[in-house]
Design an enzyme around this catalytic site. Sequence first.
Site, PDB file in Angstrom:
ATOM      1  N   GLY A   1       0.829  -1.215   0.000  1.00 40.89           N
ATOM      2  CA  GLY A   1       0.000   0.000   0.000  1.00 40.89           C
ATOM      3  C   GLY A   1       0.854   1.252   0.000  1.00 40.89           C
TER       4      GLY A   1
ATOM      5  N   SER B   1       1.398   3.629  -2.446  1.00 36.04           N
ATOM      6  CA  SER B   1       1.211   4.717  -3.417  1.00 36.04           C
ATOM      7  C   SER B   1       0.604   5.973  -2.812  1.00 36.04           C
ATOM      8  CB  SER B   1       0.352   4.232  -4.591  1.00 36.04           C
ATOM      9  OG  SER B   1      -0.947   3.931  -4.140  1.00 36.04           O
ATOM     10  N   ARG B   2       0.022   5.847  -1.612  1.00 32.24           N
ATOM     11  CA  ARG B   2      -0.676   6.996  -1.028  1.00 32.24           C
ATOM     12  C   ARG B   2      -0.470   7.072   0.476  1.00 32.24           C
ATOM     13  NH1 ARG B   2      -6.755   6.041  -2.356  1.00 32.24           N
ATOM     14  NH2 ARG B   2      -6.147   3.899  -1.925  1.00 32.24           N
TER      15      ARG B   2
ATOM     16  N   ASN C   1       1.548  -2.318   5.378  1.00 29.44           N
ATOM     17  CA  ASN C   1       0.826  -1.062   5.552  1.00 29.44           C
ATOM     18  C   ASN C   1      -0.569  -1.064   4.934  1.00 29.44           C
ATOM     19  OD1 ASN C   1       0.589   2.033   5.775  1.00 29.44           O
ATOM     20  ND2 ASN C   1       0.474   1.660   3.562  1.00 29.44           N
TER      21      ASN C   1
ATOM     22  N   SER D   1      -3.340   0.360  14.305  1.00 32.94           N
ATOM     23  CA  SER D   1      -4.123   1.594  14.448  1.00 32.94           C
ATOM     24  C   SER D   1      -4.535   1.728  15.907  1.00 32.94           C
ATOM     25  CB  SER D   1      -5.377   1.517  13.575  1.00 32.94           C
ATOM     26  OG  SER D   1      -6.307   2.511  13.975  1.00 32.94           O
TER      27      SER D   1
ATOM     28  N   TYR E   1     -13.073  -2.815  11.306  1.00 37.14           N
ATOM     29  CA  TYR E   1     -11.716  -2.268  11.245  1.00 37.14           C
ATOM     30  C   TYR E   1     -10.973  -2.514  12.563  1.00 37.14           C
ATOM     31  CZ  TYR E   1      -7.986   1.119  10.265  1.00 37.14           C
ATOM     32  OH  TYR E   1      -6.780   1.719  10.049  1.00 37.14           O
TER      33      TYR E   1
ATOM     34  N   LYS F   1      -7.488  -4.664  13.237  1.00 34.68           N
ATOM     35  CA  LYS F   1      -6.264  -4.105  13.814  1.00 34.68           C
ATOM     36  C   LYS F   1      -5.901  -4.778  15.136  1.00 34.68           C
ATOM     37  CE  LYS F   1      -5.265  -1.368  10.461  1.00 34.68           C
ATOM     38  NZ  LYS F   1      -4.080  -1.682   9.610  1.00 34.68           N
TER      39      LYS F   1
END
Lengths: 139, 252
Positions: free
Chosen positions: B16, B18-19, B94, B146, B159, B163
Amino acid sequence: MSAAITRAEVEAVYPRVANAVAQALARDPAEVSLNSRLFADLEAESIDLLDIVFRLEREFKIQIPRGRIIEDARGDLSEAEFENNGVLTAAGLARLRDYLSEVPADNFRPRMNIADVPTLFTVETMCKMVVRAMRAAGA
Amino acid sequence: MLGDSGLAGKTVIVTGGSRGIGRAIVELFAAEGAAVTFLYRAGRGAAADVVQQAAARGHLVVAEQADVRDPAACAAVVERCVARHGSVDVLVNNSAVIRDNLLPWLEPRELSEVLETNVTGVFNITRAVVPHMITRRAGKIINISSVAGAMAGRGQTNYAASKGAINAFTRALAVELAPRKITVNAVAPGLVETSMSEQIRDRAGDRALSRILLRRYGQPAEVAYAVVFLASRFADYITGQIVYVDGGFKME
């Protein structure tokens, strides 16, 4: 059932197998012999066995499927005939003793747990594993 | 920092990348002189931009399009990386997705996408990398967790569960790989200014800020600093830890 593995086949792969075992266990190659037991004699841990397998796969360009030894040893026995809740039956133990013929017979304990089978492995077991994988690959 | 981080010439894989936080991690490793391969699922343009900007600075960054949910794709990326650079020294897990919804309304797809990307995806890429680290008796794995793994907001059951799983995975893998001197740690960011957290920041607004001791959102680079530290030689004696980079979230 495929043909029995010959002494010549084992000896042909032994030097490279012994080298991989020595490297994985950070030992002098002179400490490794064909009948060294990986866990009892060379003090391997389970993660070392993984390391040995990875090295053999790369060295010989073969695939050694996980759990293949148990599957092969079981042969035509059903799972229930071979094991009960992860514990080897008497028939299962007999099959395993035949399959791992290089392991001294007194190393096999009744009611052995399947998860403990790798503790029986010797360097020759790894050689046979390589020979079988090479045969399977048609090499 | 204290001079040489030991990361120059090391091979790093970031999922992950690219951003957002992933991009900041890629850029910081590259600036330390590491050879970085990052995975991205969509957004070819953003990925190309990361590679181009790195190249302009003389950094070595390679982009690989792959979905971490696909174990075969993960294995192929890792093998290509090893073929290029000879090893993998650092893995940063990530990539993650957010699909917030209150539990009764949670669509099966919103549950499966989150668990498959955030948890199964981590298993997939880590399983492909670990054999290389085991044979070399070295390696550093950093999982991006997170604060939600410990303290989630409403609508985050999926989510938060993913995590929490990453925190448990981090500790368990640290135990498994310690005999081979491979360290496994997690970095748990709080609210960071990325497009992924935009909705949450917009929705929660001042209420969210009031829960952050430092009264501001984090920057992606501030998370990347912790990741690069854990990958550096300065963190050789740290394993199985979850490092919170959250501005003191909910400490008041």
